[in-house]
Design an enzyme around this catalytic site. Structure first.
Site, PDB file in Angstrom:
ATOM      1  CG  HIS A  19      37.594  55.583  41.897  1.00  0.00           C
ATOM      2  ND1 HIS A  19      36.370  55.294  41.375  1.00  0.00           N
ATOM      3  CD2 HIS A  19      38.010  54.434  42.532  1.00  0.00           C
ATOM      4  CE1 HIS A  19      36.042  54.030  41.656  1.00  0.00           C
ATOM      5  NE2 HIS A  19      37.025  53.506  42.366  1.00  0.00           N
ATOM      6  CG  HIS A  42      38.001  43.974  48.991  1.00  0.00           C
ATOM      7  ND1 HIS A  42      39.165  44.104  49.705  1.00  0.00           N
ATOM      8  CD2 HIS A  42      37.189  43.186  49.750  1.00  0.00           C
ATOM      9  CE1 HIS A  42      39.072  43.431  50.843  1.00  0.00           C
ATOM     10  NE2 HIS A  42      37.877  42.858  50.893  1.00  0.00           N
ATOM     11  CB  SER A 100      39.585  50.637  42.199  1.00  0.00           C
ATOM     12  OG  SER A 100      39.063  49.368  42.541  1.00  0.00           O
ATOM     13  CG  ASP A 143      39.543  35.900  51.807  1.00  0.00           C
ATOM     14  OD1 ASP A 143      38.383  36.277  52.038  1.00  0.00           O
ATOM     15  OD2 ASP A 143      40.536  36.291  52.465  1.00  0.00           O
ATOM     16  CG  ASP A 164      36.876  49.672  47.986  1.00  0.00           C
ATOM     17  OD1 ASP A 164      36.238  50.128  48.949  1.00  0.00           O
ATOM     18  OD2 ASP A 164      36.514  49.808  46.793  1.00  0.00           O
TER      19      ASP A 164
END
Ligand SMILES: C[S@@+](CC[C@H](N)C(=O)[O-])C[C@H]1O[C@@H](n2cnc3c(N)ncnc32)[C@H](O)[C@@H]1O
Length: 278
Positions: A19, A42, A100, A143, A164
């Site tokens: 981050h 992600h 995030s 996905d 991520d």
């Protein structure tokens, strides 16, 4: 079937590295008025309660954000990071930690766009509840790798993708390499930031991942690795790394400055290593 839940890990040393770097990259994009796109392949849930049963299981935030919380820190990037975490907390107590997507939303201007992807229904539901009313943000349940490619190149093209994965599925390592290869062809100007774990000797695949990505002939690669303990032989994650493609100018100097100040606060054996790969 995914069983990984980031709520067990939120705010730990790996989130701190990820981050801080994310904020540095987003700040760079914000220096010009031109809009940018941020794609989070992600995303996770976007916000985490550090008092939840999951978070209290191992209290992982004690290796990360809790070491810096309420400290009088001098480096501007550390100050921005703390201001971002403060923005999701009501008072001086650290209860919530931004994932995030929330870190990115905090740095967003009116003209910027965010795409958030995750596969798990519970994470998507929390994301929608927390960020779904923001007109700049699109949330996609699909996905990660397939979604990232489908959304690329984004409009506006100036921008950043964060990849991520949890690497719970070992195929993620190969999928990262294959996806980055295709992504770079579709979106050559995109900055790509990839997170990876630093694991015990018997399980670590960070060298394989870095070597595979370096073989792709990508531009402006830099890596940032934070470890908070010695590497074990069999089990455990002692640190993590980020690999950045098309690294913006001064990112390394900014991260080095922040960690020069933060490192002594994290752990006595903590190490931070930056490498550029031209
Ligand atoms: C490490 S967590 C993300 C943390 C988040 N980026 C942050 O910094 O706050 C990984 C997330 O990826 C999701 N995930 C794992 N494999 C996926 C896949 N193939 N497609 C979409 N999401 C996936 C998991 O549900 C989990 O929420």
């Amino acid at each position: 079937m995914l069983s990984y839940r980031h709520s067990f890990h939120s705010g730990n040393h790996a989130d701190l590295l990820k981050h801080l770097l994310l904020l540095a990259l987003l700040q760079k994009f914000g220096e010009k008025d031109k809009p940018f796109t941020y794609i989070d392949s992600h995303s996770g849930a976007g916000i985490y309660d550090l008092q939840s049963t999951n978070a209290r299981m191992n209290m992982e935030h004690e290796s990360g954000i809790s070491r810096l919380w309420r400290r009088d820190l001098a480096h501007p990037l550390l100050q921005r990071y703390l201001a971002c975490v403060e923005s999701v907390n009501q008072d001086e107590q650290l209860q919530y930690y931004p994932g995030s997507p929330a870190v990115a939303q905090w740095a967003l201007r009116a003209q910027d766009r965010l795409h958030l992807i995750d596969l798990q229904s519970a994470e998507i539901e929390t994301l929608r509840g927390f960020l779904g009313r923001d007109g700049r943000i699109s949330i996609h349940q699909r996905d990660a790798f397939e979604g990232l490619l489908a959304l690329s190149p984004p409009e506006p093209r100036r921008g950043l993708a964060l990849i991520d994965p949890s690497y719970e599925n070992k195929a993620d390592y190969q999928r990262v390499v294959t996806t980055v290869r295709k992504l770079q062809r579709r979106w050559p100007v995109g900055v790509i930031a990839i997170w990876y774990p630093l694991l015990a000797k018997a399980r670590d695949q960070s060298d394989w991942l870095k070597a595979s990505l370096l073989r792709e002939g990508l531009e402006g690669i830099s890596t940032y690795e934070l470890s908070v303990a010695a590497q074990a032989n069999e089990y455990g994650m002692h640190g993590s790394g980020m690999l950045v493609i098309n690294t913006p100018w001064q990112t390394q100097a900014q991260l080095q400055g922040a960690f020069d100040e933060a490192l002594p606060l994290l752990a006595p054996e903590a190490e931070f290593v930056i490498a550029t790969h031209d």
